[in-house]
Design an enzyme around this catalytic site. Structure first.
Site, PDB file in Angstrom:
ATOM      1  N   GLY A 292     -16.735  19.292  -4.575  1.00 27.08           N
ATOM      2  CA  GLY A 292     -16.430  21.012  -4.024  1.00 27.08           C
ATOM      3  C   GLY A 292     -15.311  20.898  -2.331  1.00 27.08           C
ATOM      4  O   GLY A 292     -15.303  19.317  -2.410  1.00 27.08           O
ATOM      5  N   CYS A 293     -15.120  21.157  -2.019  1.00 24.40           N
ATOM      6  CA  CYS A 293     -14.643  20.658  -0.378  1.00 24.40           C
ATOM      7  C   CYS A 293     -14.970  19.854   0.588  1.00 24.40           C
ATOM      8  O   CYS A 293     -16.854  19.828   0.822  1.00 24.40           O
ATOM      9  CB  CYS A 293     -14.382  22.688  -0.116  1.00 24.40           C
ATOM     10  SG  CYS A 293     -13.696  21.574   1.314  1.00 24.40           S
TER      11      CYS A 293
END
EC number: 1.8.4.11
Length: 178
Positions: A13-14
């Site tokens: 993810g981020c």
């Protein structure tokens, strides 16, 4: 004192979230946010990666002392601190750039990654979709992405997403923190 320094590269993810957590682990010497896994020519920019057209994922690259923390332990923590069962998404972040991926640096890392994923499969309700692939080129992200949480912890995304994730991480892995 000699250190047994090795590299680990993965995306969950981020990269702001992942970087913030791994900076706190004993044995992790350095964490760099970046991009990897794509096929667009040249060094990608954040805007290009966010478009989803480069094929790159947001990743972090750790330099760690394998005599302090093992690659196996790093991968178990990685798998426990994001959702490896959602394809191309983590929470509200959607797109191939947010995929769950382990980029291995050698055959030994590949074998450890495959073993960890297999061993953890029963702990999840849905199948693990984490990609395991050889590391191609790793590109450092722009300077403002490095140590993002430390420099921007009051920002909305950090406060709403990263702070609670860090609190959970710290509680789960208190014995492994610096």
């Amino acid at each position: 004192m000699n250190k047994n320094l090795q590299l680990a590269t993965f995306g969950g993810g981020c990269f702001w979230c992942t970087e913030a957590m791994f900076r706190e682990l004993k044995g992790v010497e350095k964490v760099v946010s970046g991009y990897s896994g794509g096929n667009a020519p040249g060094k990608p920019t954040y805007r290009e990666v966010c478009s989803g057209l480069t094929g790159h994922a947001e990743v972090v690259q750790l330099t760690f002392d394998a005599d302090v923390i093992s690659y196996n332990d790093i991968l178990v923590i990685f798998m426990a601190t994001h959702d490896p069962t959602t394809l191309n998404r983590q929470g509200a972040d959607v797109g191939t750039q947010y995929r769950s991926v382990i980029y291995y640096h050698d055959e030994a890392q590949k074998q450890v990654a495959e073993t960890v994923v297999k061993e953890l499969a029963d702990y999840f309700d849905d199948p693990i979709v984490t990609e395991i692939a050889p590391l191609g080129i790793f590109y450092d992200a722009e300077d403002y992405h490095q140590d993002y949480y430390k420099n921007n912890s009051k920002q909305g995304y950090c406060n709403a997403v990263i702070t609670p994730k860090l609190a959970k991480f710290r509680k789960l892995y208190v014995e492994k923190l610096k």
